[in-house]
Structures are given as structure tokens and as C-alpha cells.
Design a protein around this motif. Structure first.
Motif, PDB file in Angstrom:
ATOM      1  N   ILE A 138      10.269   7.114  15.134  1.00  0.00           N
ATOM      2  CA  ILE A 138       9.437   6.398  14.637  1.00  0.00           C
ATOM      3  C   ILE A 138       8.130   6.880  15.193  1.00  0.00           C
ATOM      4  O   ILE A 138       7.824   7.137  16.445  1.00  0.00           O
ATOM      5  N   PRO A 139       7.086   7.116  14.082  1.00  0.00           N
ATOM      6  CA  PRO A 139       5.707   7.580  14.588  1.00  0.00           C
ATOM      7  C   PRO A 139       5.109   6.662  15.642  1.00  0.00           C
ATOM      8  O   PRO A 139       5.113   5.194  15.227  1.00  0.00           O
ATOM      9  N   THR A 140       4.379   6.948  16.415  1.00  0.00           N
ATOM     10  CA  THR A 140       3.587   6.183  17.221  1.00  0.00           C
ATOM     11  C   THR A 140       2.210   6.983  17.571  1.00  0.00           C
ATOM     12  O   THR A 140       2.296   8.239  17.263  1.00  0.00           O
ATOM     13  N   PRO A 141       1.007   6.265  18.074  1.00  0.00           N
ATOM     14  CA  PRO A 141      -0.049   7.106  18.202  1.00  0.00           C
ATOM     15  C   PRO A 141       0.294   8.317  19.234  1.00  0.00           C
ATOM     16  O   PRO A 141       0.852   8.289  20.178  1.00  0.00           O
ATOM     17  N   GLY A 142      -0.044   9.500  18.499  1.00  0.00           N
ATOM     18  CA  GLY A 142       0.084  10.573  19.190  1.00  0.00           C
ATOM     19  C   GLY A 142       1.262  11.316  19.046  1.00  0.00           C
ATOM     20  O   GLY A 142       1.687  12.679  19.632  1.00  0.00           O
ATOM     21  N   VAL A 189      -3.502  10.914  -0.959  1.00  0.00           N
ATOM     22  CA  VAL A 189      -3.937  11.102   0.485  1.00  0.00           C
ATOM     23  C   VAL A 189      -3.618  12.286   0.816  1.00  0.00           C
ATOM     24  O   VAL A 189      -2.728  13.025   0.349  1.00  0.00           O
ATOM     25  N   THR A 190      -4.366  12.826   1.477  1.00  0.00           N
ATOM     26  CA  THR A 190      -3.912  14.478   2.203  1.00  0.00           C
ATOM     27  C   THR A 190      -2.701  14.294   3.430  1.00  0.00           C
ATOM     28  O   THR A 190      -2.523  13.080   3.801  1.00  0.00           O
ATOM     29  N   PHE A 191      -2.315  15.335   3.591  1.00  0.00           N
ATOM     30  CA  PHE A 191      -1.339  15.317   4.701  1.00  0.00           C
ATOM     31  C   PHE A 191      -1.734  14.876   5.982  1.00  0.00           C
ATOM     32  O   PHE A 191      -1.220  13.960   6.636  1.00  0.00           O
ATOM     33  N   ALA A 192      -3.120  15.188   6.384  1.00  0.00           N
ATOM     34  CA  ALA A 192      -3.686  14.580   7.710  1.00  0.00           C
ATOM     35  C   ALA A 192      -4.172  13.427   7.616  1.00  0.00           C
ATOM     36  O   ALA A 192      -3.857  12.562   8.587  1.00  0.00           O
ATOM     37  N   TYR A 193      -4.466  12.891   6.518  1.00  0.00           N
ATOM     38  CA  TYR A 193      -4.538  11.352   6.451  1.00  0.00           C
ATOM     39  C   TYR A 193      -3.351  10.600   6.592  1.00  0.00           C
ATOM     40  O   TYR A 193      -3.272   9.345   7.154  1.00  0.00           O
ATOM     41  N   GLU A 195      -2.281  10.035   9.847  1.00  0.00           N
ATOM     42  CA  GLU A 195      -2.852   9.327  10.814  1.00  0.00           C
ATOM     43  C   GLU A 195      -2.238   7.848  10.383  1.00  0.00           C
ATOM     44  O   GLU A 195      -2.226   6.893  10.972  1.00  0.00           O
ATOM     45  N   LEU A 196      -2.056   7.770   8.990  1.00  0.00           N
ATOM     46  CA  LEU A 196      -1.452   6.285   8.824  1.00  0.00           C
ATOM     47  C   LEU A 196      -0.244   5.931   9.174  1.00  0.00           C
ATOM     48  O   LEU A 196       0.107   4.860   9.521  1.00  0.00           O
ATOM     49  N   MET A 197       0.614   7.203   9.163  1.00  0.00           N
ATOM     50  CA  MET A 197       1.946   6.788   9.888  1.00  0.00           C
ATOM     51  C   MET A 197       1.673   6.479  11.303  1.00  0.00           C
ATOM     52  O   MET A 197       2.682   5.644  11.765  1.00  0.00           O
ATOM     53  N   GLU A 198       1.011   7.087  12.262  1.00  0.00           N
ATOM     54  CA  GLU A 198       1.182   6.915  13.308  1.00  0.00           C
ATOM     55  C   GLU A 198       0.556   5.583  13.757  1.00  0.00           C
ATOM     56  O   GLU A 198       1.067   5.036  14.876  1.00  0.00           O
ATOM     57  N   SER A 199      -0.464   4.975  13.006  1.00  0.00           N
ATOM     58  CA  SER A 199      -0.801   3.611  13.266  1.00  0.00           C
ATOM     59  C   SER A 199      -0.195   2.672  12.408  1.00  0.00           C
ATOM     60  O   SER A 199      -0.792   1.469  12.396  1.00  0.00           O
ATOM     61  N   ASN A 200       0.620   2.862  11.596  1.00  0.00           N
ATOM     62  CA  ASN A 200       1.616   1.867  10.969  1.00  0.00           C
ATOM     63  C   ASN A 200       0.875   1.189   9.990  1.00  0.00           C
ATOM     64  O   ASN A 200       0.771   0.076   9.945  1.00  0.00           O
ATOM     65  N   GLN A 201      -0.016   1.848   8.975  1.00  0.00           N
ATOM     66  CA  GLN A 201      -0.905   1.219   8.062  1.00  0.00           C
ATOM     67  C   GLN A 201      -0.419   1.518   6.527  1.00  0.00           C
ATOM     68  O   GLN A 201      -1.259   1.332   5.796  1.00  0.00           O
ATOM     69  N   ALA A 202       0.860   2.054   6.366  1.00  0.00           N
ATOM     70  CA  ALA A 202       1.216   2.075   4.884  1.00  0.00           C
ATOM     71  C   ALA A 202       2.823   1.428   4.699  1.00  0.00           C
ATOM     72  O   ALA A 202       3.542   1.327   5.442  1.00  0.00           O
ATOM     73  N   PHE A 249       0.721  -1.141  -0.044  1.00  0.00           N
ATOM     74  CA  PHE A 249       0.085  -0.258   0.021  1.00  0.00           C
ATOM     75  C   PHE A 249       0.995   1.265  -0.077  1.00  0.00           C
ATOM     76  O   PHE A 249       1.686   1.412   0.764  1.00  0.00           O
ATOM     77  N   PHE A 250       0.659   2.075  -0.946  1.00  0.00           N
ATOM     78  CA  PHE A 250       1.563   3.103  -1.140  1.00  0.00           C
ATOM     79  C   PHE A 250       0.557   4.559  -0.929  1.00  0.00           C
ATOM     80  O   PHE A 250      -0.242   4.866  -1.906  1.00  0.00           O
ATOM     81  N   ALA A 251       0.912   5.063   0.224  1.00  0.00           N
ATOM     82  CA  ALA A 251       0.318   6.176   0.657  1.00  0.00           C
ATOM     83  C   ALA A 251       0.879   7.481   0.037  1.00  0.00           C
ATOM     84  O   ALA A 251       2.072   7.855   0.511  1.00  0.00           O
ATOM     85  N   ALA A 252       0.393   8.274  -0.883  1.00  0.00           N
ATOM     86  CA  ALA A 252       1.191   9.430  -1.738  1.00  0.00           C
ATOM     87  C   ALA A 252       0.391  10.574  -1.302  1.00  0.00           C
ATOM     88  O   ALA A 252      -0.309  10.878  -1.830  1.00  0.00           O
ATOM     89  N   SER A 253       1.122  11.653  -0.577  1.00  0.00           N
ATOM     90  CA  SER A 253       0.387  12.920  -0.343  1.00  0.00           C
ATOM     91  C   SER A 253       1.030  13.816  -1.272  1.00  0.00           C
ATOM     92  O   SER A 253       0.785  15.018  -1.410  1.00  0.00           O
ATOM     93  N   VAL A 254       2.148  13.664  -2.122  1.00  0.00           N
ATOM     94  CA  VAL A 254       2.676  14.359  -3.178  1.00  0.00           C
ATOM     95  C   VAL A 254       2.922  13.821  -4.244  1.00  0.00           C
ATOM     96  O   VAL A 254       2.989  12.531  -4.232  1.00  0.00           O
ATOM     97  N   GLU A 255       3.162  14.232  -5.226  1.00  0.00           N
ATOM     98  CA  GLU A 255       3.698  13.864  -6.618  1.00  0.00           C
ATOM     99  C   GLU A 255       2.975  12.319  -7.000  1.00  0.00           C
ATOM    100  O   GLU A 255       3.702  11.527  -7.018  1.00  0.00           O
ATOM    101  N   ALA A 256       1.541  12.530  -7.104  1.00  0.00           N
ATOM    102  CA  ALA A 256       1.077  11.354  -7.468  1.00  0.00           C
ATOM    103  C   ALA A 256       1.267  10.762  -8.819  1.00  0.00           C
ATOM    104  O   ALA A 256       1.263   9.431  -8.885  1.00  0.00           O
ATOM    105  N   GLU A 257       1.795  11.489  -9.768  1.00  0.00           N
ATOM    106  CA  GLU A 257       2.134  10.971 -11.068  1.00  0.00           C
ATOM    107  C   GLU A 257       3.301  10.089 -10.935  1.00  0.00           C
ATOM    108  O   GLU A 257       3.707   8.998 -11.436  1.00  0.00           O
ATOM    109  N   THR A 258       4.386  10.494 -10.030  1.00  0.00           N
ATOM    110  CA  THR A 258       5.531   9.889  -9.991  1.00  0.00           C
ATOM    111  C   THR A 258       5.062   8.446  -9.192  1.00  0.00           C
ATOM    112  O   THR A 258       5.716   7.655  -9.329  1.00  0.00           O
ATOM    113  N   ALA A 259       4.207   8.552  -8.180  1.00  0.00           N
ATOM    114  CA  ALA A 259       3.895   7.389  -7.562  1.00  0.00           C
ATOM    115  C   ALA A 259       3.459   6.329  -8.427  1.00  0.00           C
ATOM    116  O   ALA A 259       3.636   5.144  -8.367  1.00  0.00           O
TER     117      ALA A 259
END
Length: 528
Positions: free
Chosen positions: A440-444, A402-406, A409-416, A373-383
Motif C-alpha cells: 500500500i503506497p504511503t508518503p515516501g 496524468v503523467t507517471f510522476a503525478y 504523487e496521487l497514489m502516495e497521498s491517496n487522492q484517486a 476520480f480516475f487518474a489515467a497515466s496510460v490508455e486514455a481512450e480506454t479510460a
């Protein structure tokens, strides 16, 4: 102009109105996102917010676009023999936009709040390194102390995150959230208003008389008003520039930059950006990417050269390592790792046990597809280009813009599994932000180690690089760090960062800030 652009421009005019007429010079900037996050330099990690921040704040020490060092709010400085203390002689003629005098107390307030967890700094907290305290020696002398030698201190003091001095009066009266929306600095422009998702307006600081010496003039800017408009669609930015609704725009598409080269009405400015190149970070803590053979296969599957030539027409070169080639102490040895080799990628996947048993083009193992799963908030064409290459060897890369806000969320919950990161910096120590385990991101907690790499030897190298005091020692440490990151196969550098600026030929004086991404407006004037 094509039909689609006319439609986009009509929507833009209906949403934003026409340019506001002013007796003085107005710079209307078109930014490539839909909103800013915060205008507090101590907190923000956003290059988009930084475009506004660099107009409003002066740094303790200044660097020009070529990384030459100049006195800023500090007239001079001395470093102690043990490399633990920096003593600054400050200017005595500087005033914040709210009338507060700039002095050593302001330096202490700025740095002490950066390391205060309540502030929630996202970048300055790392860039300030082993900061310990600031002593107010006298009204205009401040001594900044570190717990260990910190070679990157000089660069840190020039950055918009650490070096920008904030008004203690405004910070204390407004609180952290209030200051983020109503920033107060000492720079050539001061904050007026912020309409969410639409525009930020600044006005000239009429009292400004302390510009660093690399500028072409002194005193207040000729620019009376700055309008920072959020126009995320590249076609709309180009259309707005071409009909005069804005007079400078960033991150312009390569096709348009090619056209503008021959234009009499539009000039271009291209910055080869220092720091982290646009990179795909591979999350090695989950799924198939826990296997280094799979990570190496992914890196070999992507044709950087083709992507750069196809999408950027020569404006952006391929990148190969964790820092870009314009960054000091870049090690060319990274270019020997992971060249485009789909046959080698296929062999590595075979070795790892991933095979295309049913002939559908997607490899499987133990009943699971090779999904990423590739979450791309920038350069969608490159992704999508990366996706296309990787899928040819049997990956099933699923790209979601994805938006930066989403993304947060994905990074803090380790979903990408995959994500893009880039960063502007004049120091190789920037590698500590995406590759040290403390980030390393964690919840919060929103850290930028999106590979979730946790290697004690790499942590030690990055910490040693901060403390090294000689160029030779730092060069060896950061060579080892770049080599170790390459060996771990946790980052795919796709292309060098480039900032493509186009502006009205009737204006002159646009110049890059350090790192060659943000553009400073202080020297702008009419060309005729």
C-alpha cells in the motif's frame, strides 16, 4: 498518410533529426512514452525502461518468448532438498562492459543490493521473495539462500528485474543514482548515451560470445547500433515508421496494424502478454468505493467486450481476472464474475442508497454525488470508454490523463478512486505486488497496491503461493487468491495486454522477451 500525420512527422524530424547513417546495421526503435525512469534493472518497474534494459543485461537463467528455460550466466543449478538454497555453477568466460569479470561476487552484489532499502527497488524487491543471502562458494559458484521455500524463484531468476546481473565495479564507483544513468551489464549491447526525453543510444558489444542457445546465432550481434527514441504520440510513431525515420515501433494502434497486415513494406508482431491485464484498480479505502455494493455495481457497468472490439479490432481480447489468460495457473472461474449487466449495476446502487433524485443522470446519497476520480497515466481512450459505460448507470467518473510522476504523487497521498495498472510476468505470484497490504503506497513509499486492499486472508494466500513447492499446491492457492480478489470487487480487468509491434520488412529476427512485451534485438539482421 493524412494531413495530421504529416504535421506530426515534420515536428518529429525537426526535433530528432533524420536517422543517422551507419556502415553497420542500426535499429531505431520508437517507444510509446516521452522518457525513461531509470536504466537500473534492480530499481525500475517500467516496461518502457525494460525495453532498453533487456538489450544491455544478461539474466542468470534465460527464458525465451515461450517461457522455455535455458542456461544463461549460470551454466547449471541445483536446489537443496529443503528448497531453501539454489547453488549456481556460473560461466567463467563472461565480462561486464566495463571489463569487470562476471563471477559469484557479482551475483552476491546484485542480490544483496536489491534488498538494500537504500537502493529503492520498486519491483525486484518483491520478485526476489524471501531472499536471505548469497554465499560465494568459489569464484564461479554462488549459493542463493531463502528464508522459506520460494516456488517462484526459477521465474524470478529469468526476469530482467532480478535476473539481470550488474557490475559491482560500476555500482560501487557510480553509486545508485549514477548507475541508473550509466548502466553496466554483460549483454549484447552496451550503453553509450541518454538524452532526456529524446533518445538513448546503445552500441554493439564486440566481445559478446555467451548468448543462450535459443538464439539463431552466437557471437556479436549483426546490429551495430540501437537508437531508442521516445515518441509518445501513436500517429507520429506510425508516420515515422512509414517514411523510414524509425524501423520498428511498439504499441501501434489497431487501425494501423490492420493496414500493415496487407503491406509489403511493413511486418507486424503481436504478443499476448502474460501477467496483469490492463485493469482498473478500485480504491476501497475512500469515498463511495468503500461500499462493496458500489464496487460491484461499477464492475457490472462496464462492457469489456464492446471496448475491446471498438478500440482494438480483435487484437486485444476482454479480460476478467487479476491475472491474464496467458499467465500460468490462470483460473477460468474469474470469467463468471461481473459480466456486463447495467440493470444489475443499477439495482446494486439502489440497494446501496444511491439514487438519481433530480434526474440529472448522476446518483446522489446524503447530499453527495457519486463522483469517482480516475487518474489515467496510460490508455486514455480506454479510460474514457470505461467512464462512458459507468456514467450511464449513474456514476460521475471524472477522467484525468496524468503523467507517471503525478500518478505517483496521487497514489502516495491517496487522492484517486480509480487507476490503471498492468504488469508483465510469467508467474501468478505477480499478484503480490498490487494486492498485498505491504505494498500500500504511503508518503515516501511508492507501492503498487493502488486498491489499498488490506485483507489478512489474502495476504496469507499470496505469501503461501510464494512458498508452495508443488504445482498442485500452487494451483489451488492461486485459484483461491483469484477467487478472493474477485469476491472483493477491487479490480476490473478490461482487456488482455497485447504488444503490437510493426517493423520494416527489410529486417528480420525481432523476438519477444519473456512475457511477450519487450523485444530483443540480438538476432536482428537484414532480411535480404
Amino acid at each position: 498518410m493524412n494531413h495530421k500525420r504529416w504535421i506530426l512527422l515534420l515536428v518529429f524530424i525537426l526535433s530528432f533529426g533524420v536517422a543517422v547513417g551507419q556502415d553497420g546495421l542500426t535499429v531505431i526503435w520508437a517507444e510509446d512514452v516521452g522518457q525513461a525512469d531509470t536504466l537500473d534493472p534492480r530499481v525500475s518497474s517500467s516496461r518502457h525502461s525494460a525495453q532498453v534494459i533487456v538489450q544491455m543485461f544478461d539474466q542468470l537463467i534465460y527464458a525465451d518468448e515461450d517461457a522455455n528455460i535455458f542456461p544463461g550466466l549460470a551454466e547449471s543449478w541445483e536446489i537443496s532438498e529443503d528448497q531453501l538454497s539454489w547453488t549456481f555453477q556460473l560461466r567463467d568466460d563472461v565480462t561486464f562492459h566495463d571489463g569487470t569479470p562476471f563471477n559469484a561476487e557479482a551475483v552476491k552484489y546484485t542480490f544483496d543490493t536489491i534488498v538494500d532499502p537504500e537502493l529503492g527497488s520498486r519491483a525486484a524487491i518483491d520478485l526476489i521473495g524471501p531472499y536471505e543471502s548469497t554465499e560465494v562458494v568459489s569464484e564461479f559458484v554462488a549459493r542463493v539462500n531463502f528464508s522459506r521455500p520460494f516456488a517462484a524463484a526459477l521465474t524470478a531468476f529469468t526476469t530482467w528485474q532480478v535476473g539481470s546481473m550488474v557490475s559491482p565495479t560500476a555500482g560501487q564507483s557510480l553509486g545508485h543514482d549514477g548507475f541508473a544513468r550509466n548502466p553496466v551489464g554483460t549483454g549484447p549491447f552496451r550503453f553509450v548515451s541518454w538524452e532526456e526525453g529524446k533518445e538513448i543510444i546503445l552500441e554493439r558489444n564486440p566481445d559478446y560470445n555467451w548468448a543462450p542457445e535459443f538464439y539463431a546465432h552466437s557471437g556479436p550481434s549483426e546490429v551495430e547500433r540501437v537508437v531508442h527514441r521516445f515518441i509518445p504520440d501513436a500517429g507520429t510513431r506510425a508516420a515515422a515508421l512509414e517514411v523510414g525515420e524509425v524501423n520498428v515501433a511498439d504499441l501501434m494502434p489497431a487501425r494501423d496494424m490492420q493496414r500493415y497486415r496487407d503491406s509489403e513494406d511493413i511486418e507486424i508482431l503481436v504478443g499476448n502478454v502474460a501477467g496483469l491485464p490492463l485493469s482498473v484498480l478500485l480504491n476501497y479505502s475512500r469515498g463511495p468505493l468503500q461500499d462493496i455494493l458500489v464496487r460491484k455495481a461499477f464492475l457490472h457497468s462496464v462492457n469489456r467486450t464492446r471496448i475491446s472490439e471498438t478500440l482494438f479490432f480483435g487484437f486485444a481480447a476482454p479480460a476478467y481476472g487479476p491475472i491474464g489468460s496467458a499467465t500460468p495457473l490462470y483460473w477460468p472461474g474469474v470469467e463468471e464474475y461481473y459480466g456486463y449487466d447495467p440493470e444489475q449495476a443499477a439495482a446494486l446502487l439502489d440497494e446501496a442508497g444511491w439514487v438519481d433524485a433530480d434526474g440529472d443522470g448522476v446518483r446522489e446519497k446524503d447530499g453527495e454525488n457519486l463522483d469517482l476520480f480516475f487518474a489515467a497515466s496510460v490508455e486514455a481512450e480506454t479510460a474514457v470508454a470505461v467512464q462512458g459505460d459507468a456514467n450511464k448507470v449513474g456514476f460521475n467518473v471524472i477522467v484525468e490523463q496524468v503523467t507517471f510522476a503525478y500518478e505517483k504523487e496521487l497514489m502516495e497521498s491517496n487522492q484517486a478512486d480509480l487507476s490503471f495498472l498492468r504488469w508483465v510476468s510469467l508467474d501468478p505470484g505477480i499478484m503480490i505486488i498490487p494486492f498485498h497490504s505491504r505494498n500500500i503506497p504511503t508518503p515516501g513509499f511508492f507501492g503498487f497496491n493502488w486498491s489499498r486492499v488490506n485483507e489478512p486472508d489474502l495476504d496469507q494466500l499470496l505469501e503461501a503461493g510464494e512458498s508452495a513447492t508443488s504445482v498442485e499446491e500452487r494451483e489451488e492457492i492461486y485459484r483461491e487468491a483469484q477467487q478472493r480478489i474477485s469476491e472483493l470487487a477491487i479490480s476490473l480487468a478490461v482487456h488482455e495486454q497485447v504488444q503490437t509491434i510493426a517493423f520494416d520488412a527489410d529486417l528480420t529476427g525481432f523476438r519477444f522477451a519473456p512475457g511477450r512485451w519487450q523485444v530483443r534485438f540480438y538476432d536482428v539482421s537484414r532480411a535480404n
